[in-house]
Design a protein around this motif. Sequence first.
Motif, PDB file in Angstrom:
ATOM      1  N   ILE A  18       0.852  -1.182   0.000  1.00 14.11           N
ATOM      2  CA  ILE A  18       0.000   0.000   0.000  1.00 14.11           C
ATOM      3  C   ILE A  18       0.892   1.238   0.000  1.00 14.11           C
ATOM      4  CG2 ILE A  18      -1.903  -1.181   1.168  1.00 14.11           C
ATOM      5  CD1 ILE A  18      -1.115   0.366   3.729  1.00 14.11           C
ATOM      6  N   PRO A  19       0.373   2.370  -0.479  1.00 16.77           N
ATOM      7  CA  PRO A  19       1.191   3.593  -0.520  1.00 16.77           C
ATOM      8  C   PRO A  19       1.674   4.010   0.877  1.00 16.77           C
ATOM      9  CG  PRO A  19      -0.773   3.854  -1.868  1.00 16.77           C
ATOM     10  CD  PRO A  19      -0.947   2.568  -1.100  1.00 16.77           C
ATOM     11  N   LEU A  20       2.938   4.392   0.946  1.00 12.36           N
ATOM     12  CA  LEU A  20       3.542   4.885   2.177  1.00 12.36           C
ATOM     13  C   LEU A  20       2.847   6.168   2.620  1.00 12.36           C
ATOM     14  CD1 LEU A  20       5.977   4.972   4.259  1.00 12.36           C
ATOM     15  CD2 LEU A  20       7.133   6.369   2.547  1.00 12.36           C
ATOM     16  N   LYS A  21       2.627   6.290   3.931  1.00 12.45           N
ATOM     17  CA  LYS A  21       2.053   7.503   4.525  1.00 12.45           C
ATOM     18  C   LYS A  21       2.865   7.873   5.769  1.00 12.45           C
ATOM     19  CE  LYS A  21      -2.676   6.367   3.216  1.00 12.45           C
ATOM     20  NZ  LYS A  21      -3.980   5.947   3.728  1.00 12.45           N
ATOM     21  N   ASN A  22       2.771   9.123   6.171  1.00 10.74           N
ATOM     22  CA  ASN A  22       3.440   9.572   7.396  1.00 10.74           C
ATOM     23  C   ASN A  22       3.002   8.747   8.603  1.00 10.74           C
ATOM     24  OD1 ASN A  22       5.253  11.764   6.789  1.00 10.74           O
ATOM     25  ND2 ASN A  22       3.452  12.938   6.193  1.00 10.74           N
ATOM     26  N   SER A  23       1.769   8.315   8.605  1.00  8.92           N
ATOM     27  CA  SER A  23       1.233   7.568   9.747  1.00  8.92           C
ATOM     28  C   SER A  23       1.865   6.183   9.912  1.00  8.92           C
ATOM     29  CB  SER A  23      -0.285   7.431   9.618  1.00  8.92           C
ATOM     30  OG  SER A  23      -0.623   6.729   8.434  1.00  8.92           O
ATOM     31  N   HIS A  24       2.672   5.744   8.955  1.00 14.17           N
ATOM     32  CA  HIS A  24       3.325   4.436   9.038  1.00 14.17           C
ATOM     33  C   HIS A  24       4.637   4.470   9.819  1.00 14.17           C
ATOM     34  CE1 HIS A  24       1.012   3.578   5.118  1.00 14.17           C
ATOM     35  NE2 HIS A  24       0.378   3.011   6.128  1.00 14.17           N
ATOM     36  N   LYS A  25       5.006   5.632  10.304  1.00 18.39           N
ATOM     37  CA  LYS A  25       6.313   5.828  10.944  1.00 18.39           C
ATOM     38  C   LYS A  25       6.618   4.794  12.026  1.00 18.39           C
ATOM     39  CE  LYS A  25       8.579   9.241  13.853  1.00 18.39           C
ATOM     40  NZ  LYS A  25       8.487  10.596  14.412  1.00 18.39           N
ATOM     41  N   ASP A  26       5.758   4.663  13.009  1.00 18.71           N
ATOM     42  CA  ASP A  26       6.035   3.770  14.139  1.00 18.71           C
ATOM     43  C   ASP A  26       6.114   2.306  13.708  1.00 18.71           C
ATOM     44  OD1 ASP A  26       6.174   5.910  15.895  1.00 18.71           O
ATOM     45  OD2 ASP A  26       4.079   5.726  16.517  1.00 18.71           O
ATOM     46  N   GLU A  27       5.225   1.899  12.826  1.00 16.99           N
ATOM     47  CA  GLU A  27       5.242   0.500  12.373  1.00 16.99           C
ATOM     48  C   GLU A  27       6.473   0.196  11.521  1.00 16.99           C
ATOM     49  OE1 GLU A  27       1.207  -1.442  11.522  1.00 16.99           O
ATOM     50  OE2 GLU A  27       0.846   0.707  11.185  1.00 16.99           O
ATOM     51  N   LEU A  28       6.923   1.168  10.726  1.00 16.08           N
ATOM     52  CA  LEU A  28       8.151   0.970   9.957  1.00 16.08           C
ATOM     53  C   LEU A  28       9.347   0.822  10.897  1.00 16.08           C
ATOM     54  CD1 LEU A  28       7.765   3.403   6.931  1.00 16.08           C
ATOM     55  CD2 LEU A  28       7.979   0.915   6.833  1.00 16.08           C
ATOM     56  N   LEU A  29       9.408   1.664  11.919  1.00 16.77           N
ATOM     57  CA  LEU A  29      10.495   1.556  12.892  1.00 16.77           C
ATOM     58  C   LEU A  29      10.471   0.208  13.608  1.00 16.77           C
ATOM     59  CD1 LEU A  29      10.703   5.083  14.518  1.00 16.77           C
ATOM     60  CD2 LEU A  29      12.434   3.922  13.141  1.00 16.77           C
ATOM     61  N   ASN A  30       9.294  -0.266  13.929  1.00 11.12           N
ATOM     62  CA  ASN A  30       9.167  -1.566  14.574  1.00 11.12           C
ATOM     63  C   ASN A  30       9.709  -2.676  13.666  1.00 11.12           C
ATOM     64  OD1 ASN A  30       8.239  -3.305  16.724  1.00 11.12           O
ATOM     65  ND2 ASN A  30       6.625  -3.940  15.308  1.00 11.12           N
ATOM     66  N   ALA A  31       9.350  -2.618  12.383  1.00 13.77           N
ATOM     67  CA  ALA A  31       9.841  -3.626  11.435  1.00 13.77           C
ATOM     68  C   ALA A  31      11.361  -3.537  11.290  1.00 13.77           C
ATOM     69  CB  ALA A  31       9.165  -3.448  10.076  1.00 13.77           C
ATOM     70  N   ALA A  32      11.892  -2.325  11.182  1.00  9.37           N
ATOM     71  CA  ALA A  32      13.332  -2.136  11.011  1.00  9.37           C
ATOM     72  C   ALA A  32      14.113  -2.562  12.246  1.00  9.37           C
ATOM     73  CB  ALA A  32      13.634  -0.683  10.672  1.00  9.37           C
ATOM     74  N   SER A  33      13.472  -2.518  13.407  1.00 11.31           N
ATOM     75  CA  SER A  33      14.168  -2.892  14.639  1.00 11.31           C
ATOM     76  C   SER A  33      14.392  -4.396  14.730  1.00 11.31           C
ATOM     77  CB  SER A  33      13.404  -2.392  15.867  1.00 11.31           C
ATOM     78  OG  SER A  33      12.194  -3.094  16.016  1.00 11.31           O
ATOM     79  N   ASP A  34      13.629  -5.179  13.989  1.00 10.24           N
ATOM     80  CA  ASP A  34      13.845  -6.634  13.957  1.00 10.24           C
ATOM     81  C   ASP A  34      15.076  -6.904  13.108  1.00 10.24           C
ATOM     82  OD1 ASP A  34      13.711  -9.398  13.962  1.00 10.24           O
ATOM     83  OD2 ASP A  34      12.021  -9.489  12.574  1.00 10.24           O
ATOM     84  N   GLY A  35      16.203  -6.996  13.755  1.00 13.78           N
ATOM     85  CA  GLY A  35      17.470  -7.198  13.076  1.00 13.78           C
ATOM     86  C   GLY A  35      18.318  -5.944  13.032  1.00 13.78           C
ATOM     87  N   LYS A  36      17.839  -4.851  13.631  1.00 12.38           N
ATOM     88  CA  LYS A  36      18.554  -3.566  13.615  1.00 12.38           C
ATOM     89  C   LYS A  36      19.060  -3.260  12.199  1.00 12.38           C
ATOM     90  CE  LYS A  36      20.010  -3.822  18.419  1.00 12.38           C
ATOM     91  NZ  LYS A  36      21.155  -3.840  19.328  1.00 12.38           N
ATOM     92  N   LEU A  37      18.149  -3.279  11.258  1.00 13.78           N
ATOM     93  CA  LEU A  37      18.503  -3.174   9.845  1.00 13.78           C
ATOM     94  C   LEU A  37      19.199  -1.873   9.481  1.00 13.78           C
ATOM     95  CD1 LEU A  37      15.265  -4.754   8.338  1.00 13.78           C
ATOM     96  CD2 LEU A  37      17.436  -5.875   8.884  1.00 13.78           C
ATOM     97  N   TRP A  38      18.992  -0.814  10.245  1.00 18.52           N
ATOM     98  CA  TRP A  38      19.631   0.470   9.957  1.00 18.52           C
ATOM     99  C   TRP A  38      21.144   0.395  10.142  1.00 18.52           C
ATOM    100  CZ3 TRP A  38      16.088  -0.189  13.948  1.00 18.52           C
ATOM    101  CH2 TRP A  38      16.639  -0.317  15.211  1.00 18.52           C
ATOM    102  N   GLU A  39      21.633  -0.654  10.817  1.00 20.00           N
ATOM    103  CA  GLU A  39      23.075  -0.809  11.004  1.00 20.00           C
ATOM    104  C   GLU A  39      23.785  -1.316   9.755  1.00 20.00           C
ATOM    105  OE1 GLU A  39      23.572  -3.267  14.478  1.00 20.00           O
ATOM    106  OE2 GLU A  39      23.073  -1.608  15.834  1.00 20.00           O
TER     107      GLU A  39
END
Length: 166
Positions: A18-39
């Motif tokens: 689905i199209p990205l929205k500003n309201s997806h911020k927290d859920e995106l961070l939650n997904a990225a935290s599984d594996g600390k992907l930003w590292e």
Amino acid sequence: MIDWIDNIELEGEKVKLIPLKNSHKDELLNAASDGKLWELWFTSVPSSKDIGNYIEHALNQKQKGIEFPFVVLNKKNGEIIGSTRYYNIQTEHRRLEIGYTWYAKKHQRTGVNTESKFLLLKYAFENLDCIAVQFMTNWHNLRSRRAIARLGAKQDGILRNHRLNS
């Protein structure tokens, strides 16, 4: 030019894009935290420090008509598990690229990527009438390179020093 890709949703058996929205911020961070992907230095996954800029940039590029960012939902529970996008959209040449793709670690190698890419490719060729779709990944991102190869994509070349990594 901007409306070549209108607000679309793509749905398979495992995922819904689905199209990205500003309201997806927290859920995106939650997904990225599984594996600390930003590292991972060779890919673009947002952290809590830059999630706002990540979303703002993607939505600005969408407004300009050169990107179309999606969040990837797990259809079983509606949870956001990652992100992907059409980018470098060139309507005059009927071509685009697929990238900026990442998934929470627990969803990697589960068929989610294969289905997401299939949905994106199918829409690009069948609905947008693209004549070319390109995947691009950093040479050091071996997981991504192997995933692209499993899709049956052909490697046309290797670009070196064509941009700065941040």
